[in-house]
Each structure stands twice: as C-alpha cells, then as structure tokens.
Write an enzyme that holds these catalytic residues in place. Structure first.
Site, PDB file in Angstrom:
ATOM      1  N   GLY A  54       1.083  -1.086  -0.102  1.00 55.31           N
ATOM      2  CA  GLY A  54       0.430  -0.284   0.082  1.00 55.31           C
ATOM      3  C   GLY A  54       0.529   0.991   0.269  1.00 55.31           C
ATOM      4  O   GLY A  54       0.161   2.189  -0.200  1.00 55.31           O
ATOM      5  N   GLU A  79       3.414  -6.804   1.837  1.00 62.16           N
ATOM      6  CA  GLU A  79       3.209  -7.031   0.858  1.00 62.16           C
ATOM      7  C   GLU A  79       3.494  -5.749  -0.318  1.00 62.16           C
ATOM      8  O   GLU A  79       2.646  -5.653  -1.077  1.00 62.16           O
ATOM      9  CB  GLU A  79       1.960  -7.833   0.945  1.00 62.16           C
ATOM     10  CG  GLU A  79       1.828  -8.739   1.202  1.00 62.16           C
ATOM     11  CD  GLU A  79       0.035  -9.581   1.220  1.00 62.16           C
ATOM     12  OE1 GLU A  79      -0.755  -8.438   0.923  1.00 62.16           O
ATOM     13  OE2 GLU A  79      -0.240 -10.599   2.316  1.00 62.16           O
ATOM     14  N   PRO A  80       4.613  -5.176  -1.177  1.00 58.23           N
ATOM     15  CA  PRO A  80       4.279  -4.053  -1.466  1.00 58.23           C
ATOM     16  C   PRO A  80       4.639  -4.256  -2.613  1.00 58.23           C
ATOM     17  O   PRO A  80       4.963  -5.379  -3.923  1.00 58.23           O
ATOM     18  CB  PRO A  80       6.016  -3.213  -1.457  1.00 58.23           C
ATOM     19  CG  PRO A  80       6.041  -4.660  -0.965  1.00 58.23           C
ATOM     20  CD  PRO A  80       5.518  -5.670   0.145  1.00 58.23           C
ATOM     21  N   ARG A  96       2.784  -1.303  -5.941  1.00 57.81           N
ATOM     22  CA  ARG A  96       2.940  -0.327  -6.629  1.00 57.81           C
ATOM     23  C   ARG A  96       4.319   0.386  -6.208  1.00 57.81           C
ATOM     24  O   ARG A  96       5.055   0.741  -7.226  1.00 57.81           O
ATOM     25  CB  ARG A  96       1.425   0.435  -6.104  1.00 57.81           C
ATOM     26  CG  ARG A  96       1.971   1.982  -7.063  1.00 57.81           C
ATOM     27  CD  ARG A  96       0.788   3.183  -6.456  1.00 57.81           C
ATOM     28  NE  ARG A  96      -0.281   2.710  -5.967  1.00 57.81           N
ATOM     29  CZ  ARG A  96      -1.304   2.714  -7.155  1.00 57.81           C
ATOM     30  NH1 ARG A  96      -1.516   2.819  -8.462  1.00 57.81           N
ATOM     31  NH2 ARG A  96      -2.474   1.551  -6.744  1.00 57.81           N
ATOM     32  N   ARG A 150      -5.463   3.139 -15.786  1.00 60.48           N
ATOM     33  CA  ARG A 150      -5.813   4.352 -14.957  1.00 60.48           C
ATOM     34  C   ARG A 150      -6.194   5.317 -14.822  1.00 60.48           C
ATOM     35  O   ARG A 150      -7.081   5.738 -14.161  1.00 60.48           O
ATOM     36  CB  ARG A 150      -4.148   4.105 -13.858  1.00 60.48           C
ATOM     37  CG  ARG A 150      -3.329   2.584 -14.228  1.00 60.48           C
ATOM     38  CD  ARG A 150      -2.721   2.554 -12.874  1.00 60.48           C
ATOM     39  NE  ARG A 150      -2.467   3.485 -11.221  1.00 60.48           N
ATOM     40  CZ  ARG A 150      -2.335   5.107 -11.292  1.00 60.48           C
ATOM     41  NH1 ARG A 150      -2.066   5.133 -11.697  1.00 60.48           N
ATOM     42  NH2 ARG A 150      -2.735   4.707  -9.509  1.00 60.48           N
ATOM     43  N   TYR A 170      -9.709   5.532 -12.378  1.00 61.53           N
ATOM     44  CA  TYR A 170      -8.920   6.551 -11.418  1.00 61.53           C
ATOM     45  C   TYR A 170      -9.431   7.498 -11.663  1.00 61.53           C
ATOM     46  O   TYR A 170      -8.990   8.301 -10.246  1.00 61.53           O
ATOM     47  CB  TYR A 170      -8.285   5.963 -10.324  1.00 61.53           C
ATOM     48  CG  TYR A 170      -7.887   4.222  -9.899  1.00 61.53           C
ATOM     49  CD1 TYR A 170      -8.869   3.017  -9.628  1.00 61.53           C
ATOM     50  CD2 TYR A 170      -6.692   3.046 -11.370  1.00 61.53           C
ATOM     51  CE1 TYR A 170      -8.161   2.074  -9.513  1.00 61.53           C
ATOM     52  CE2 TYR A 170      -6.818   2.169 -11.333  1.00 61.53           C
ATOM     53  CZ  TYR A 170      -7.570   1.708 -10.078  1.00 61.53           C
ATOM     54  OH  TYR A 170      -7.346   0.066  -9.646  1.00 61.53           O
ATOM     55  N   CYS A 219     -12.664   3.913 -29.009  1.00 62.59           N
ATOM     56  CA  CYS A 219     -13.532   4.688 -29.344  1.00 62.59           C
ATOM     57  C   CYS A 219     -14.549   4.593 -28.332  1.00 62.59           C
ATOM     58  O   CYS A 219     -15.497   4.343 -28.125  1.00 62.59           O
ATOM     59  CB  CYS A 219     -14.794   3.902 -30.845  1.00 62.59           C
ATOM     60  SG  CYS A 219     -13.544   4.108 -32.371  1.00 62.59           S
ATOM     61  N   GLU A 220     -14.156   5.707 -27.470  1.00 61.34           N
ATOM     62  CA  GLU A 220     -14.694   5.564 -26.366  1.00 61.34           C
ATOM     63  C   GLU A 220     -13.798   7.522 -25.569  1.00 61.34           C
ATOM     64  O   GLU A 220     -13.102   7.695 -25.809  1.00 61.34           O
ATOM     65  CB  GLU A 220     -14.379   5.032 -25.461  1.00 61.34           C
ATOM     66  CG  GLU A 220     -14.168   3.462 -24.752  1.00 61.34           C
ATOM     67  CD  GLU A 220     -15.610   3.227 -24.620  1.00 61.34           C
ATOM     68  OE1 GLU A 220     -16.638   4.066 -23.588  1.00 61.34           O
ATOM     69  OE2 GLU A 220     -16.304   2.056 -24.782  1.00 61.34           O
ATOM     70  N   TYR A 232       0.076  -1.680 -11.930  1.00 62.30           N
ATOM     71  CA  TYR A 232      -0.908  -1.748 -12.228  1.00 62.30           C
ATOM     72  C   TYR A 232      -1.426  -0.666 -13.593  1.00 62.30           C
ATOM     73  O   TYR A 232      -2.648  -0.285 -13.961  1.00 62.30           O
ATOM     74  CB  TYR A 232      -1.555  -1.421 -11.372  1.00 62.30           C
ATOM     75  CG  TYR A 232      -2.100  -1.378  -9.944  1.00 62.30           C
ATOM     76  CD1 TYR A 232      -2.107  -2.638  -9.921  1.00 62.30           C
ATOM     77  CD2 TYR A 232      -1.356  -0.984  -9.029  1.00 62.30           C
ATOM     78  CE1 TYR A 232      -2.600  -3.385  -8.287  1.00 62.30           C
ATOM     79  CE2 TYR A 232      -1.007  -2.009  -8.273  1.00 62.30           C
ATOM     80  CZ  TYR A 232      -1.471  -3.103  -7.494  1.00 62.30           C
ATOM     81  OH  TYR A 232      -0.835  -3.412  -6.696  1.00 62.30           O
TER      82      TYR A 232
HETATM   83  C1  LIG Z   1      -3.087  -5.383  -4.251  1.00 60.95           C
HETATM   84  C2  LIG Z   1      -2.396  -5.435  -3.273  1.00 60.95           C
HETATM   85  C3  LIG Z   1      -1.177  -5.866  -2.689  1.00 60.95           C
HETATM   86  C4  LIG Z   1       0.203  -4.648  -2.494  1.00 60.95           C
HETATM   87  O1  LIG Z   1      -0.877  -3.702  -2.784  1.00 60.95           O
HETATM   88  P1  LIG Z   1      -0.010  -2.083  -3.447  1.00 60.95           P
HETATM   89  O2  LIG Z   1      -1.217  -0.320  -3.046  1.00 60.95           O
HETATM   90  O3  LIG Z   1       0.311  -2.209  -4.749  1.00 60.95           O
HETATM   91  O4  LIG Z   1       1.722  -2.063  -2.665  1.00 60.95           O
HETATM   92  C5  LIG Z   1      -0.726  -5.830  -1.425  1.00 60.95           C
HETATM   93  N1  LIG Z   1      -2.092  -7.348  -0.776  1.00 60.95           N
HETATM   94  C6  LIG Z   1      -3.016  -7.148  -1.051  1.00 60.95           C
HETATM   95  C7  LIG Z   1      -4.134  -8.242  -0.504  1.00 60.95           C
HETATM   96  C8  LIG Z   1      -3.334  -6.478  -1.716  1.00 60.95           C
HETATM   97  O5  LIG Z   1      -4.766  -7.081  -2.928  1.00 60.95           O
END
Ligand SMILES: *Cc1c(COP(=O)(O)O)cnc(C)c1O
Length: 426
Positions: free
Chosen positions: A244, A284-285, A287, A323, A327, A353-354, A382
């Site tokens: 995140g 769990e990085p 992005r 994106r 978003y 075509c959008e 992403y």
């Molecule tokens: C998407 C996701 C991540 C990665 O998030 P980032 O914002 O890309 O770091 C980690 N854990 C889980 C469960 C996710 O769904």
C-alpha cells in the site's frame, strides 16, 4: 521520476534514457506502444524496503498483481523476494519465473477449491484467509489432500487509508477480510480445526497511501489482537501488514508519499507494543516496487484543434493504461526528445472509440508533431497488468533495461494471439 535515490529515467543529451539505453532507440527497434522497465530501479526499491525493515525479522512478499510479467517476477525472485498472489494464475507465473513457493502468501476473497489444492501441492507459505466460510473450506480441502494448511486470518481493521475509494480496502464497508469484531471467534474456530495451522494475522488497508498513520493504526489494532490471542493460547508468529505504500505520480500539489525509511520507522514503532512476543513481519508491496520503474512509450499519430481544445492523439490508449480513465489518475509525461518550445495545454488521447479514452487532460506539453515519442511515467504498476484487448488492440511489448542493454521480456501480441480459441457456430 526518482526512486530510493535512483533516477531510472534521465535525459542524456536531448534524449530520454532508461539507465544507459536511449528510449528513442528502443522505440525504433521494438515499436510502440511499449512498456520499458529499469531493472536497477526495481532492485533499488526492493533493497530500500529491506534496509528500512532492518532489525526486525521480515519477509518482503512482492504483490504480483502490480506487474506479473515473468521477466519482472524473475528480477524479484533472484533478490530473494517472496510473493503475494491473488489467484492460481499468479502462482503459475511466480513458479515459472523461478520464484520460491515456500515464500508465497495467497490473498483474495474468492479462492476456489481448485486454487487451494494447487497452492497446497506447491507448498506455499500461507493462505491469507478472508472469511469464516473460507476457513472451513480450506480445512476440508487440506484434509482431503492429507496436509495441514498454514494460514493467516485477514482482519479488516476498519481504518481509513485516505486514498481513492476503489483502492481503499480496510474499511468495514469493503469486501476484504474478516470484520475486527468477529476476528477473535474466527481465530478460535480456525485454531480448533485439525488441518489448519494458524500462525498469522494479516491486513491490507489499501493502495497508494501517502501517510504512515493509517499503517500505524492498523498495526496497533492487529498487535492488540495478537497479544490477547496469546493470552488464550493462540500463538500468532507472523504479522502481515499488506502493501500500500504510495508513489509519486508527479501531480502538482500532491504531498510526496513517505519514503521507505519513514515507512519502516513507523512500522517498527507501531510493532513495539508486542514487546517480547516473537514475531516475523511480512509486507506485500506492489506499486512501490515496480511503479516508478516503468514508462509507457507512445508515438504521436495526429494533432487536432477545435474552438476549446487541443488534442494529441497517440498510439497508446486506455486499453494499454486504464488508470487515468478508471481512477482519474495522473501520470507524468515527457517528450523523449527534449523540447525548448513553450508548453501548451492538450488532451492526450488514444485511438479507442470512447470519450473516456484519455491518458491526460489539459496537460501542459510542448507541441509534439506526428511521429514524436512521448514517455508516460510511473507506469510500472497496475498498467500492463490491467491492459486489455478492447477494440481488438494487441497488448504492448515489454522491455527490461539493465545498464546499457535491454531484453524484450514480452513480445507484442499478434492478431492471431487475439483470436486463438475462437470459432464460429455451425
Ligand atoms: C494489491 C494488494 C497488495 C499490493 O498493494 P500495493 O498498493 O501495490 O503495494 C498487497 N496485498 C494485497 C492483499 C493486495 O490485494
């Protein structure tokens, strides 16, 4: 576009380079649209996490959905990374890339029994279980396979990640995880099942976070739960805090995201309340590992004006990079050939075509004639993974740069690839 002190994309002379490779030369050789990634930037980001978490037992499980190309996964596997997967398909890719199954955590609210069986067979590190029903299904699947499944329960800590609503995942109204109020009972139940080995607690509160406080709040809530579960004999030894951390998308006025160091310090401080309780930290990085390491290269097809707007029509579109349309995201853009001409505002749009097919709106860019190359930055995460074949457009080629060499890690799709498996009815 700088990352952990390393600038992957810089002008040399008047031409934008990725490390030692001219992006103009890459575009001439492989065509456009093309994704170009810097190996050194990916490695620098991974190492920055590793350094920031120094002093705590930790495992970095790269979130595969951010960029799941085998050539990218292989870079991370070689660094010793683990993986956070959300489907059997991502496990397949990770193993093909040479990744270690024993360092895989499997997240997601809708794992199928077939996916559970495959992951058990591969011997993954843990299932991040997201509902009470999933607890029972996993126990049954593990029993049938004659094994114990290692699990963490994903708790929804009900904290506001203060990010885009589509990528906010840790609020009660979101579909993810087990509600905090129900978590204690879920742990008790899971711990009572013969084919589950309950070792972990997990959360992931959202993506593109630009403050450390939501991480700290979530960790504090999980630590309280760990301590109280320990009081009743349920020993949690893995604390998985998800991914995140945000990146800089170059939008004027946006606060810069925390550095890896600031993130690491906040995490360690929040974990301190565990005292002497033995714990391993999992992160769990996604992005923040690959996002700044990639650009999307596109060529200008046409320019046109009307009374109110200027349009720059390029050969990349929303199917390549959704994106901005999906978003409302801002991506930095710069011409591959440096221009001294004064910028003017233009809508950078694709051929689809959008009306929603735009890469930028009212962006100040120097005039770019037909054939000019544009680099769209922060497109490592992403971006390719969310690309599609809408309008029967083959997906782009992907290139990995290392020093002054590059490798095509994914060939451009052909039209034959696109119609594979299709047939007409009798
Ligand atoms: C998407 C996701 C991540 C990665 O998030 P980032 O914002 O890309 O770091 C980690 N854990 C889980 C469960 C996710 O769904």
């Amino acid at each position: 576009m700088s990352l952990a002190g390393f600038n992957a994309f810089e002008y040399r002379g008047d031409t934008l380079h990725c490390e030692g490779v001219s992006l103009a030369a890459v575009a001439d050789a492989v065509g456009t649209p093309a994704f170009v990634y810097s190996r050194k930037a990916i490695e620098a980001a991974y190492k920055a996490y590793d350094a920031a978490l120094d002093g705590v037992d930790h495992l970095i499980c790269y979130s595969v959905k951010a960029n799941s190309s085998i050539g990218i996964l292989n870079v991370l596997a070689r660094l010793g990374a683990g993986a956070d997967i959300v489907s059997g398909g991502e496990l397949f890719r990770w193993l093909k890339a040479g990744g270690d199954a024993g360092k895989v955590v499997f997240s997601g609210v809708g794992k199928t029994e077939a996916e559970m069986r495959t992951a058990l067979e591969a011997g993954i590190l843990a299932f991040n279980v997201e509902s009470t029903e999933e607890i029972d299904v996993l126990d049954r699947v593990a029993r049938a396979a004659g094994v114990k499944a290692r699990v963490a329960l994903r708790v929804n800590p009900d904290v506001d990640a203060q990010t885009h609503p589509y990528i906010s995942t840790g609020l009660t109204q979101n579909k993810f995880g087990i509600a905090a109020a129900a978590a204690r009972d879920a742990f008790r139940h899971a711990a009572s099942l013969a084919n589950l080995d309950v070792r972990g607690i997990d959360c992931h509160i959202g993506s593109q976070l630009t403050k450390t406080s939501p991480f700290a709040d979530a960790i504090a809530r999980l630590c309280d739960l760990i301590l109280s579960l320990a009081g009743e004999g349920i020993m949690i030894t893995d604390l998985d805090i998800g991914g995140g951390l945000g990146i800089d998308y170059g939008k004027e006025g946006d606060a810069p995201p925390p550095s890896h160091g600031e993130y690491g310090a906040a995490v360690k401080q929040a974990m301190a309340k565990l005292g002497s309780h033995p714990i391993r930290l999992l992160v769990e990085p996604g992005r923040s590992i690959v996002g700044p390491a990639g650009v999307l290269l596109a060529r200008v097809l046409y320019n046109k004006d009307n009374e109110v707007k200027h349009f720059t029509i390029i050969d990349a579109a929303m199917n390549d990079l959704i994106r901005p349309s999906f978003y409302g995201s801002h991506h930095p853009m710069t011409p591959v050939k440096k221009s001294e001409t004064a910028p003017r505002k233009t809508d950078v749009v694709g051929p689809i075509c959008e009306t929603g097919d735009f890469l930028a709106r009212d962006r100040a860019l120097p005039p770019l004639a037909t054939g000019a190359l544009l680099a769209i930055g922060a497109a490592g995460a992403y971006s390719f993974t969310m690309s599609s074949n809408y309008n029967t457009r083959p997906r782009a080629v992907e290139v990995l740069v290392s020093g002054d060499r590059y490798t095509v890690i994914r060939e451009r799709e052909t039209l034959e690839h696109l119609v594979r498996g299709e047939r007409t009815a009798e």
